[in-house]
Enzyme design. Sequence first.
Site, mmCIF file in Angstrom:
data_model
loop_
_atom_site.group_PDB
_atom_site.id
_atom_site.type_symbol
_atom_site.label_atom_id
_atom_site.label_comp_id
_atom_site.label_asym_id
_atom_site.label_seq_id
_atom_site.Cartn_x
_atom_site.Cartn_y
_atom_site.Cartn_z
ATOM 1 N N ARG A 33 0.822 -1.198 0.000
ATOM 2 C CA ARG A 33 0.000 0.000 0.000
ATOM 3 C C ARG A 33 0.864 1.260 0.000
ATOM 4 N NH1 ARG A 33 -1.994 2.889 4.421
ATOM 5 N NH2 ARG A 33 -1.757 1.274 5.950
ATOM 6 N N ARG A 42 2.825 6.577 -3.415
ATOM 7 C CA ARG A 42 2.776 7.921 -2.843
ATOM 8 C C ARG A 42 4.141 8.590 -2.730
ATOM 9 N NH1 ARG A 42 -1.299 9.196 1.941
ATOM 10 N NH2 ARG A 42 -0.082 7.659 3.067
ATOM 11 N N ARG A 77 -2.118 11.744 -10.006
ATOM 12 C CA ARG A 77 -3.282 11.729 -9.112
ATOM 13 C C ARG A 77 -3.876 13.112 -8.863
ATOM 14 N NH1 ARG A 77 -4.500 9.051 -4.654
ATOM 15 N NH2 ARG A 77 -5.998 10.730 -4.482
ATOM 16 N N ASP A 123 -8.155 -0.272 -3.776
ATOM 17 C CA ASP A 123 -8.195 -0.183 -2.317
ATOM 18 C C ASP A 123 -9.165 -1.228 -1.789
ATOM 19 O OD1 ASP A 123 -7.128 1.733 -0.050
ATOM 20 O OD2 ASP A 123 -9.161 1.127 0.494
ATOM 21 N N TYR A 145 -13.823 -1.451 9.788
ATOM 22 C CA TYR A 145 -14.081 -0.087 9.303
ATOM 23 C C TYR A 145 -15.582 0.229 9.330
ATOM 24 C CZ TYR A 145 -9.299 0.759 7.659
ATOM 25 O OH TYR A 145 -7.945 0.978 7.603
HETATM 26 O O1 CP3 Z 1 0.862 0.260 -3.747
HETATM 27 C C1 CP3 Z 1 -0.361 0.432 -3.857
HETATM 28 O O2 CP3 Z 1 -0.818 1.555 -3.991
HETATM 29 C C2 CP3 Z 1 -1.209 -0.810 -3.899
HETATM 30 C C3 CP3 Z 1 -2.632 -0.569 -3.815
HETATM 31 C C4 CP3 Z 1 -3.230 -0.526 -2.432
HETATM 32 C C5 CP3 Z 1 -3.859 0.624 -1.875
HETATM 33 N N1 CP3 Z 1 -4.492 0.266 -0.727
HETATM 34 C C6 CP3 Z 1 -3.880 1.976 -2.462
HETATM 35 C C7 CP3 Z 1 -3.983 3.140 -1.539
HETATM 36 C C8 CP3 Z 1 -3.414 -1.568 -1.537
HETATM 37 C C9 CP3 Z 1 -2.865 -2.975 -1.617
HETATM 38 C C10 CP3 Z 1 -4.226 -1.060 -0.465
HETATM 39 C C11 CP3 Z 1 -4.718 -1.890 0.626
HETATM 40 C C12 CP3 Z 1 -5.269 -1.253 1.824
HETATM 41 N N2 CP3 Z 1 -6.024 -0.111 1.937
HETATM 42 C C13 CP3 Z 1 -5.175 -1.843 3.103
HETATM 43 C C14 CP3 Z 1 -4.551 -3.186 3.393
HETATM 44 C C15 CP3 Z 1 -3.063 -3.187 3.320
HETATM 45 C C16 CP3 Z 1 -2.378 -2.507 4.442
HETATM 46 O O3 CP3 Z 1 -1.600 -1.599 4.146
HETATM 47 O O4 CP3 Z 1 -2.573 -2.881 5.599
HETATM 48 C C17 CP3 Z 1 -5.834 -0.990 4.009
HETATM 49 C C18 CP3 Z 1 -5.965 -1.178 5.497
HETATM 50 C C19 CP3 Z 1 -6.389 0.098 3.250
HETATM 51 C C20 CP3 Z 1 -7.213 1.238 3.745
HETATM 52 C C21 CP3 Z 1 -6.554 2.531 3.448
HETATM 53 N N3 CP3 Z 1 -6.545 3.122 2.205
HETATM 54 C C22 CP3 Z 1 -5.762 3.329 4.309
HETATM 55 C C23 CP3 Z 1 -5.515 3.060 5.774
HETATM 56 C C24 CP3 Z 1 -5.267 4.423 3.556
HETATM 57 C C25 CP3 Z 1 -4.324 5.521 3.992
HETATM 58 C C26 CP3 Z 1 -4.992 6.830 4.191
HETATM 59 C C27 CP3 Z 1 -3.941 7.923 4.323
HETATM 60 O O5 CP3 Z 1 -3.929 8.822 3.499
HETATM 61 O O6 CP3 Z 1 -3.146 7.852 5.282
HETATM 62 C C28 CP3 Z 1 -5.770 4.253 2.252
HETATM 63 C C29 CP3 Z 1 -5.503 5.141 1.114
HETATM 64 C C30 CP3 Z 1 -4.693 4.548 0.033
HETATM 65 N N4 CP3 Z 1 -4.887 3.317 -0.521
HETATM 66 C C31 CP3 Z 1 -3.629 5.213 -0.658
HETATM 67 C C32 CP3 Z 1 -3.199 4.334 -1.657
HETATM 68 C C33 CP3 Z 1 -2.157 4.596 -2.704
HETATM 69 C C34 CP3 Z 1 -3.158 6.623 -0.386
HETATM 70 C C35 CP3 Z 1 -3.996 7.549 -1.192
HETATM 71 C C36 CP3 Z 1 -3.348 8.881 -1.390
HETATM 72 O O7 CP3 Z 1 -2.618 9.037 -2.377
HETATM 73 O O8 CP3 Z 1 -3.609 9.746 -0.549
#
Ligand code: CP3
Length: 322
Positions: A2, A6, A15, A51, A130
Amino acid sequence: MRQAGRSLPEYRRAREGTAMLDACLTPELASELTLQPVRRHDVDAAIFFSDIVVPLRLAGVDVDIKPGVGPVLGRAVRTADDVAALPSVEDDAFSAALAPVRDGVALTVAALGSTPLIGFAGAPFTLAAYMVEGGPSRDHLAARTLMHADPQTWQALTAWTADVTGAFLRAQVLAGASAAQLFDSWAGSLSLADYTTHVAPASSRALAPVRDLGVPVVHFGTGTGELLVAMRDVGADVVGVDYRIPLDEANRRLGGSVPLQGNIDPALLAAPWPVLEAHVRDVVARGASAPGHVVNLGHGVPPETDPDVLTRVVRLVHGIDG
Ligand code: CP3
C-alpha cells in the site's frame, strides 16, 4: 505494498485533482498508477492499484477515503437492522458494477507483459472493522464488542463482507491477475480464540471464490505473530509477515509448511544505507529458512520515502545469491 506510489513524484502528478476512489475506478489511471512503481524499481511483480474499500463503494455503501485518515463511512453499521439494510450483492447488478475493476486489471496485465500482477482484497474482519467503527480506529473496540455482544449480527455482517470482497478478488483473477492477496491488516488486534471463532470462517468464505482458479493466495496481517497458523489454515498458500517477528521465527511457528512473504521494516527505509542494507540482508537470510520467500516490506511504504532508496533495495535483493 500500500502507498508505494505515494513516494513517487509521477504518482502525485498523475493523481492531482482526482479523489482516491475515483482514481481506483478509472481503468486507464488505475493501470498507469500500477505500472509506475514497476517501471521505477524493476520489481518482480505489480500490485493492482485499488483499495480494500472499492468493492464496498461498488456495492453501494457510502464510503470514502479521506487523505491522511483512511476509509470513512457515511454511517457506521452496528445493529441487526443496519446489516439487514446492506445492499444485496448476490444479483447481477453488483457483478456489473465491478466492470471498472475488470477493465483496469485487463489493461494492466496487457501492459505488464511477463511481469505478474497481484490482485488483492481486504479480509472480512478488516472491512467489517471499518464499517462498525465508521472509520479507522486503533483498537477496533466496537467491532470486537459486537462479535461477542451480538454474534449473529457479527456473523451476518462478516458473511456480507466476505461475499463482497470475494467477488472483488475473483473479478481480478478472472481478468488476468496471477496471484491473490487477502489483507487482514487489523487482525492483530484479535486474540487467537476470537480470530478462530469469529473471523476465520468468514476469511475462508472470502477465499472460496478464487480457490478453483489455480492462483496462489497470500494472506497478510499486521501484528499477527500469534495468528500465523490460523491464518494459514483459512486457505493460504503463502503467509505474509509484518516486521514484528523475524521470518525464521515465523517459519518455526508454521512448522516449515508454507512460503513466507515479508518483512523489511518500513522504518528502516529512512535509516543510513549501511543500516538498511544490513537489515535487508538479514531479512533475506532468515527468509531462506522457509520453503519459499517473497521479499517485500513488512507494511506500507511511508509517503516521504526517497524512491531511490526503494530502487536500491530492489537492486540489492536481486543481487543476493540464493
Ligand atoms: O501500492 C499500492 O498503492 C497498492 C494498492 C493498495 C492501496 N491500498 C492503495 C492506496 C493496496 C494494496 C491497499 C490496501 C489497503 N487499503 C489496506 C490493506 C493493506 C495494508 O496496508 O494494511 C488498508 C488497510 C487500506 C485502507 C486505506 N486506504 C488506508 C488506511 C489508507 C491511507 C490513508 C492515508 O492517506 O493515510 C488508504 C488510502 C490509500 N490506498 C492510498 C493508496 C495509494 C493513499 C492515497 C493517497 O494518495 O492519498
